[in-house]
Design a protein around this motif. Structure first.
Motif, mmCIF file in Angstrom:
data_model
loop_
_atom_site.group_PDB
_atom_site.id
_atom_site.type_symbol
_atom_site.label_atom_id
_atom_site.label_comp_id
_atom_site.label_asym_id
_atom_site.label_seq_id
_atom_site.Cartn_x
_atom_site.Cartn_y
_atom_site.Cartn_z
ATOM 1 N N MET A 185 0.850 -1.193 0.000
ATOM 2 C CA MET A 185 0.000 0.000 0.000
ATOM 3 C C MET A 185 0.890 1.249 0.000
ATOM 4 N N LYS A 186 0.571 2.193 -0.855
ATOM 5 C CA LYS A 186 1.320 3.460 -0.900
ATOM 6 C C LYS A 186 0.519 4.521 -0.134
ATOM 7 N N ILE A 187 1.135 5.040 0.912
ATOM 8 C CA ILE A 187 0.439 6.030 1.744
ATOM 9 C C ILE A 187 1.198 7.344 1.695
ATOM 10 N N LEU A 188 0.486 8.407 1.338
ATOM 11 C CA LEU A 188 1.089 9.739 1.306
ATOM 12 C C LEU A 188 0.618 10.515 2.533
ATOM 13 N N PHE A 189 1.559 10.884 3.397
ATOM 14 C CA PHE A 189 1.255 11.706 4.564
ATOM 15 C C PHE A 189 1.595 13.162 4.231
ATOM 16 N N SER A 190 0.740 14.071 4.646
ATOM 17 C CA SER A 190 1.016 15.487 4.416
ATOM 18 C C SER A 190 0.817 16.232 5.735
ATOM 19 N N ILE A 237 9.403 14.797 1.174
ATOM 20 C CA ILE A 237 9.383 15.924 0.244
ATOM 21 C C ILE A 237 9.107 17.198 1.057
ATOM 22 N N ARG A 238 10.023 18.131 0.961
ATOM 23 C CA ARG A 238 9.877 19.364 1.742
ATOM 24 C C ARG A 238 9.417 20.494 0.823
ATOM 25 N N VAL A 239 8.391 21.202 1.253
ATOM 26 C CA VAL A 239 7.870 22.332 0.468
ATOM 27 C C VAL A 239 8.050 23.604 1.291
ATOM 28 N N PRO A 240 8.085 24.787 0.651
ATOM 29 C CA PRO A 240 8.299 26.031 1.399
ATOM 30 C C PRO A 240 7.214 26.272 2.441
ATOM 31 N N MET A 241 7.585 27.002 3.490
ATOM 32 C CA MET A 241 6.658 27.215 4.617
ATOM 33 C C MET A 241 5.689 28.371 4.414
ATOM 34 N N LYS A 298 0.565 12.915 -8.478
ATOM 35 C CA LYS A 298 0.707 12.373 -9.844
ATOM 36 C C LYS A 298 1.906 11.449 -9.927
ATOM 37 N N ASN A 299 2.973 11.807 -9.238
ATOM 38 C CA ASN A 299 4.214 11.044 -9.281
ATOM 39 C C ASN A 299 4.076 9.700 -8.556
ATOM 40 N N PHE A 324 -9.390 15.577 -6.181
ATOM 41 C CA PHE A 324 -9.464 16.055 -7.567
ATOM 42 C C PHE A 324 -8.787 15.056 -8.517
ATOM 43 N N LEU A 325 -7.703 14.432 -8.034
ATOM 44 C CA LEU A 325 -6.958 13.492 -8.883
ATOM 45 C C LEU A 325 -7.443 12.043 -8.714
ATOM 46 N N GLY A 326 -8.522 11.866 -7.962
ATOM 47 C CA GLY A 326 -9.168 10.555 -7.918
ATOM 48 C C GLY A 326 -8.670 9.596 -6.853
#
Lengths: 152, 155
Positions: B1-6, B51-55, B74-75, B98-100
């Motif tokens: 299982m691929k789990i994306l935590f944000s 993956i680090r995004v700006p604050m 998407k990736n 939105f991406l399903g």
């Protein structure tokens, strides 16, 4: 007495907690302070004081577990760590009116802890001659959340 | 299982780590990916990718949340998205829908004892199911799409 003061990783300053601690510490106390975004130089000169901006998790847990008292902001992460370690922290919540956070949500977990007598309110403390340990340890686990995700 | 935590740093991250560890206790086959809006050091060897995004929460920085979420979903094509907040987590949930992505879980932070966060309220209005960790939040906004999950107890 060994005292660990921590105010988390939030980007807001939190001078109020250090000002209040300064009024209560004794010259013989050893103090470790994790200050985050706060710049505060006025802690009693005589004290054996170590200051850090931020600490790694293992260092943070080391100071937490090896101090007689933990003084903290009302951040959920820090409070849960305290309760899991059987520590009864002395807590001051960050407030929006002092520009210490974006809102007053820290009051919620602060009042939750006060009602259950698993934290002390810093403003009620007259001196640090108090018991910094809880009778029980608490668990914060997400096994049920995991089951929900796996079952759905 | 691929789990994306944000997630965001602080308590949000602490709770994310605890949940992520539940997935690696029994099975190392789960692929765990983390998007976080800070440079906070994450020592635990839990995530396959971080993956680090700006604050920044305003201006161009705000749109990087959306763009980054879009690119990462998407990736990685996650099976599940999980967030404990704050704002960037909510954005990932919205982009995921939105991406399903079928399974999206937004869990209110343990610090929310009586009220819901702005992110929680927005997602609730968008018909996401919100999990809360205190029963005292459950009655909020007429219980619509709110579910209680017990996480705190005496050892």
């Amino acid at each position: 007495m060994k005292i660990y003061v921590t105010c988390g990783s939030d980007s807001h300053k939190f001078e109020r907690i250090f000002k209040m601690v300064q009024l209560l510490v004794k010259p013989e106390d050893d103090i470790v302070m994790q200050m985050g975004a706060t710049n505060f130089d006025c802690i009693v000169e005589k004290n054996n004081t170590i200051k850090f901006d931020f600490l790694k998790k293992d260092q943070h847990l080391y100071y937490m577990n090896n101090s007689d008292l933990v003084i903290s902001h009302a951040g959920a992460g820090t409070l849960m760590e305290c309760w899991q370690c059987g520590i009864k922290p002395i807590v001051l919540p960050r407030l929006k009116k002092y520009d210490e956070h974006i809102n007053d949500h820290q009051l919620e977990i602060y009042n939750f802890g006060l009602e259950r007598k698993i934290l002390y309110a810093l403003q009620d403390i007259q001196c640090f001659n108090i018991q910094g340990r809880l009778g029980n340890k608490y668990v914060h686990k997400f096994d049920k959340v995991k089951d929900l995700i796996c079952q759905a | 299982m691929k789990i994306l935590f944000s997630t965001s740093p602080g308590g949000h991250l602490s709770q994310t780590l605890k949940l992520a560890k539940e997935f690696i206790i029994e099975d190392r086959k789960n692929l765990l990916i983390l998007i976080i809006n800070s440079h906070t050091e994450i020592e635990d060897d839990v995530f396959s990718e971080i993956i680090r995004v700006p604050m920044k929460k305003r201006g161009i920085g705000f749109f990087t949340y959306w763009l980054s979420s879009l690119c990462q979903i998407k990736n990685y094509k996650p099976d599940v998205i999980v967030s404990f907040g704050a704002g960037n987590g909510a954005i990932t949930c919205i982009v995921g829908r939105f991406l399903g992505v079928k399974k999206i879980y937004f869990i209110e932070s343990f610090s929310r004892v009586n009220t819901m966060s702005l992110s929680g309220k927005i997602l609730q209005m968008l018909n996401f199911v919100i999990y809360v960790q205190h029963e005292s939040v459950r009655g909020w906004l007429g219980k619509k799409n709110l579910k209680y999950v017990k996480t705190f107890k005496i050892k």
